[in-house]
Design a protein around this motif. Structure first.
Motif, PDB file in Angstrom:
ATOM      1  N   MET A 220       0.970  -1.158   0.075  1.00  0.00           N
ATOM      2  CA  MET A 220       0.083  -0.057  -0.051  1.00  0.00           C
ATOM      3  C   MET A 220       0.798   1.266   0.120  1.00  0.00           C
ATOM      4  SD  MET A 220      -2.893   1.414   2.745  1.00  0.00           S
ATOM      5  CE  MET A 220      -1.699   1.431   3.997  1.00  0.00           C
ATOM      6  N   HIS A 221       1.790   1.323   1.007  1.00  0.00           N
ATOM      7  CA  HIS A 221       2.739   2.520   1.022  1.00  0.00           C
ATOM      8  C   HIS A 221       3.661   2.734  -0.306  1.00  0.00           C
ATOM      9  CE1 HIS A 221       1.760   3.684   4.860  1.00  0.00           C
ATOM     10  NE2 HIS A 221       1.720   2.308   5.426  1.00  0.00           N
ATOM     11  N   SER A 222       4.203   1.516  -0.773  1.00  0.00           N
ATOM     12  CA  SER A 222       4.933   1.753  -2.172  1.00  0.00           C
ATOM     13  C   SER A 222       4.047   2.177  -3.163  1.00  0.00           C
ATOM     14  CB  SER A 222       5.653   0.344  -2.433  1.00  0.00           C
ATOM     15  OG  SER A 222       4.620  -0.606  -2.469  1.00  0.00           O
ATOM     16  N   TYR A 227       2.227   6.424  -7.170  1.00  0.00           N
ATOM     17  CA  TYR A 227       1.434   7.419  -8.030  1.00  0.00           C
ATOM     18  C   TYR A 227       1.109   8.662  -7.298  1.00  0.00           C
ATOM     19  CZ  TYR A 227      -0.082   2.733  -9.966  1.00  0.00           C
ATOM     20  OH  TYR A 227      -0.042   1.528 -10.532  1.00  0.00           O
ATOM     21  N   ARG A 228       1.484   8.992  -6.129  1.00  0.00           N
ATOM     22  CA  ARG A 228       1.565  10.425  -5.963  1.00  0.00           C
ATOM     23  C   ARG A 228       2.843  10.980  -5.681  1.00  0.00           C
ATOM     24  NH1 ARG A 228      -2.791  11.655  -2.656  1.00  0.00           N
ATOM     25  NH2 ARG A 228      -1.607  13.706  -2.453  1.00  0.00           N
ATOM     26  N   ALA A 239       5.761   7.354   4.826  1.00  0.00           N
ATOM     27  CA  ALA A 239       5.315   6.165   4.097  1.00  0.00           C
ATOM     28  C   ALA A 239       6.729   5.537   3.799  1.00  0.00           C
ATOM     29  CB  ALA A 239       5.102   6.579   2.676  1.00  0.00           C
ATOM     30  N   ILE A 240       8.048   5.903   3.641  1.00  0.00           N
ATOM     31  CA  ILE A 240       9.130   5.322   3.352  1.00  0.00           C
ATOM     32  C   ILE A 240       9.400   4.584   4.773  1.00  0.00           C
ATOM     33  CG2 ILE A 240      11.755   5.538   3.298  1.00  0.00           C
ATOM     34  CD1 ILE A 240      11.115   7.855   1.140  1.00  0.00           C
ATOM     35  N   ALA A 247       8.862  -3.894   6.311  1.00  0.00           N
ATOM     36  CA  ALA A 247       9.566  -5.107   5.855  1.00  0.00           C
ATOM     37  C   ALA A 247      10.611  -5.638   6.645  1.00  0.00           C
ATOM     38  CB  ALA A 247      10.556  -4.031   4.685  1.00  0.00           C
ATOM     39  N   ARG A 248      10.930  -4.826   7.512  1.00  0.00           N
ATOM     40  CA  ARG A 248      11.949  -5.490   8.500  1.00  0.00           C
ATOM     41  C   ARG A 248      11.040  -6.321   9.718  1.00  0.00           C
ATOM     42  NH1 ARG A 248      16.904  -3.203   9.202  1.00  0.00           N
ATOM     43  NH2 ARG A 248      17.271  -1.502   8.244  1.00  0.00           N
ATOM     44  N   ALA A 249       9.944  -6.037   9.895  1.00  0.00           N
ATOM     45  CA  ALA A 249       9.028  -6.808  10.611  1.00  0.00           C
ATOM     46  C   ALA A 249       8.692  -8.069   9.825  1.00  0.00           C
ATOM     47  CB  ALA A 249       7.842  -6.183  11.119  1.00  0.00           C
TER      48      ALA A 249
END
Length: 402
Positions: A220-222, A227-228, A239-240, A247-249
Motif C-alpha cells: 500500500m505505501h509503495s 502514484y502520488r 511512508a518510507i 519490511a523488517r518486521a
C-alpha cells in the motif's frame, strides 16, 4: 498413488525352471514305480518268456505314452482340465503315464473347483479299472472283484484330490496374507503422505497469517509513493518509514513462521507457539500428569537461540514426552540439551520400556513423529529415533546460527 492390483486365483503363477523340473522328475519317478510294480505282477518269473503282444506293449508302447504324458505337464497350467483329462485317458493304456496324471490331478484340485476335478476323478477310476481288467489283467484265478478294485481306486483318487485341495487352501491363505500386507503398506504410505501434507498446510497457513498483513502494508505505501508524486515531504518520509518498518518486521516474522496457528480443528484461536523459554511449564505439566522427567543441559546459552529453532526444539521435547506417556507409562524420561552458537543444537529425549507390566500402552497412528520429521527437515535439521536395547531415543540436531 497407484492402487495395488487384485490377485486373481484363476491366473497362473509364473513357475521357475526348478519348479518345472522337479515336477517332471517326480512324475517320471512315480510312473517308473507303477511300471515296475505292473511288470513284477504280470511276469513274476523272469526266466519265462512273457506274452509277446503284452510284453511288447509294456516295454515299448507303455513308456512312450508315459513320456508323452509327462511332457504334457508343461501345458497343464494353460489348459488344466483338458490336459488332465487327456492324461487320464492315457493312463488306461500306460502305467508310466499314471505318474504325470497324479501330478496333474493334484494340480487341478488346487483350483478348488468341484465341477472340474469330480468328473476327472470319476474318469480316473474308470481308466484304472480298464487298465487292470483289459490292458494288464492280473494272471491267475485270484484276482480281486471289480467292486474292490473300484473302491481302491476311489480311495486313491480321494487322497490325491485331498492333498491338492489342501495345497490350494494354503495358497489361498498365503494370497490373502499378501493382499493384506499390500493393503497395509498402501495405507501406511497414504498416512505418511497425509501427515506430510497436513504439516505443510499448517506451515503454509502460518506463513500466510504472519506475512500477509505486513506485505499488504508495504504494498500500500509503495503504491502510494508510485502514484502520488505530489506528496508533502513529511508524508513521503512517513511512508518510507512505514515501508522500512514493515519490511523488517516481515523478515523477522518469516524467521518465526511457526509462531501462531490460525485455528485448531474446533475453530478456536491458539496462543503463540511455545519456545524453550516455556520448557519449565511443559515439564511441570508432565510431572503433574505422573511422568517422571529429568533435564540435563550441556551448557548451551538458550537465550541466543533463534526463535524458530527454539520453537522446533520445544516441539521435539513435547512430542517425546507425549510418546513416552503413551507407550511407556511410568518410565523415567531423560531430556538432554547441548550445543553452541554457530554449530548445532542437539535435543534428545530418552525413555526405557514401561516399568508397569500391567500398564497398557495407548495405541498411536504414528503420524506425530512423521509431522515432527517434516518440521525438522524444513528447519534444516535431521532426526533419528528408535529403540536401542531397552531404551527409546529421539534425537534431533538443529542448525544454530551465530
Amino acid at each position: 498413488m497407484t492402487s495395488t492390483p487384485a490377485l486373481d486365483e484363476r491366473l497362473p503363477d509364473r513357475l521357475t525352471w526348478w519348479d518345472t523340473t522337479w515336477r517332471l522328475g517326480v512324475a517320471l519317478l512315480l510312473g517308473l514305480v507303477f511300471w515296475t510294480f505292473t511288470a513284477a505282477l504280470l511276469f513274476p518269473d523272469p526266466d519265462n518268456e512273457p506274452e509277446t503282444l503284452r510284453g511288447l506293449w509294456l516295454i515299448l508302447v507303455d513308456p512312450l505314452l508315459g513320456l508323452i504324458a509327462t511332457g504334457g505337464l508343461l501345458l497343464r497350467r494353460r489348459w488344466p482340465v483338458t490336459i488332465t483329462a487327456v492324461m487320464t485317458v492315457m493312463t488306461a493304456l500306460s502305467t508310466v503315464a499314471a505318474g504325470a496324471q497324479t501330478i496333474a490331478l493334484a494340480s487341478l484340485a488346487t483350483r478348488q473347483r468341484w465341477r472340474e476335478f469330480l468328473p476327472v476323478g470319476g474318469l480316473t477310476v474308470a481308466a484304472g479299472l480298464f487298465s487292470a481288467r483289459i490292458i494288464y489283467p492280473e494272471p491267475g484265478p485270484g484276482s480281486l472283484p471289480v467292486w474292490v478294485e473300484a473302491l481302491v481306486n476311489v480311495l486313491v483318487v480321494g487322497v490325491i484330490v485331498a492333498v491338492g485341495y489342501s495345497i490350494g487352501s494354503r495358497r489361498a491363505l498365503v494370497r490373502s496374507w499378501v493382499e493384506r500386507a499390500q493393503t497395509a503398506e498402501s495405507e501406511q504410505r497414504a498416512r505418511v503422505a497425509q501427515a506430510q501434507t497436513a504439516e505443510r498446510s499448517r506451515i503454509a497457513r502460518e506463513m500466510h497469517d504472519v506475512l500477509a498483513h505486513r506485505i499488504s502494508l508495504v504494498t500500500m505505501h509503495s503504491g502510494l509513493l508510485s502514484y502520488r508524486q505530489d506528496l508533502p515531504e513529511d508524508e513521503r518520509r512517513a511512508a518510507i518509514t512505514a515501508i522500512d518498518t514493515n519490511a523488517r518486521a516481515a523478515l523477522t516474522d518469516l524467521r518465526e513462521v511457526l509462531g501462531v496457528l490460525r485455528e485448531d480443528a474446533e475453530g478456536s484461536p491458539l496462543r503463540p507457539q511455545s519456545t524453550l523459554a516455556d520448557l519449565p511449564e511443559l515439564l511441570d505439566d508432565a510431572r503433574s500428569a505422573g511422568t517422571r522427567v529429568s533435564l540435563t543441559e550441556g551448557g548451551p546459552d538458550l537465550t541466543t537461540l533463534p526463535e524458530t529453532t527454539s520453537r522446533t526444539a520445544y516441539r521435539v521435547i513435547q512430542e517425546g514426552l507425549t510418546n513416552a506417556r503413551k507407550h511407556a507409562p511410568g518410565a523415567m524420561v531423560s531430556i538432554h540439551l547441548a550445543g553452541r552458537s554457530g554449530g548445532e543444537l542437539e535435543v534428545s529425549v530418552t525413555n526405557p520400556r514401561s516399568l508397569h507390566r500391567d500398564a497398557r500402552p495407548v495405541p498411536g497412528a504414528g503420524v506425530g513423529l512423521l509431522g515432527l520429521s517434516e518440521r525438522v527437515t524444513l528447519a534444516g535439521g535431521r532426526m533419528e529415533h528408535g529403540w536401542r536395547e531397552d531404551h527409546h531415543r529421539l534425537v534431533v540436531w538443529l542448525p544454530w546460527a551465530s
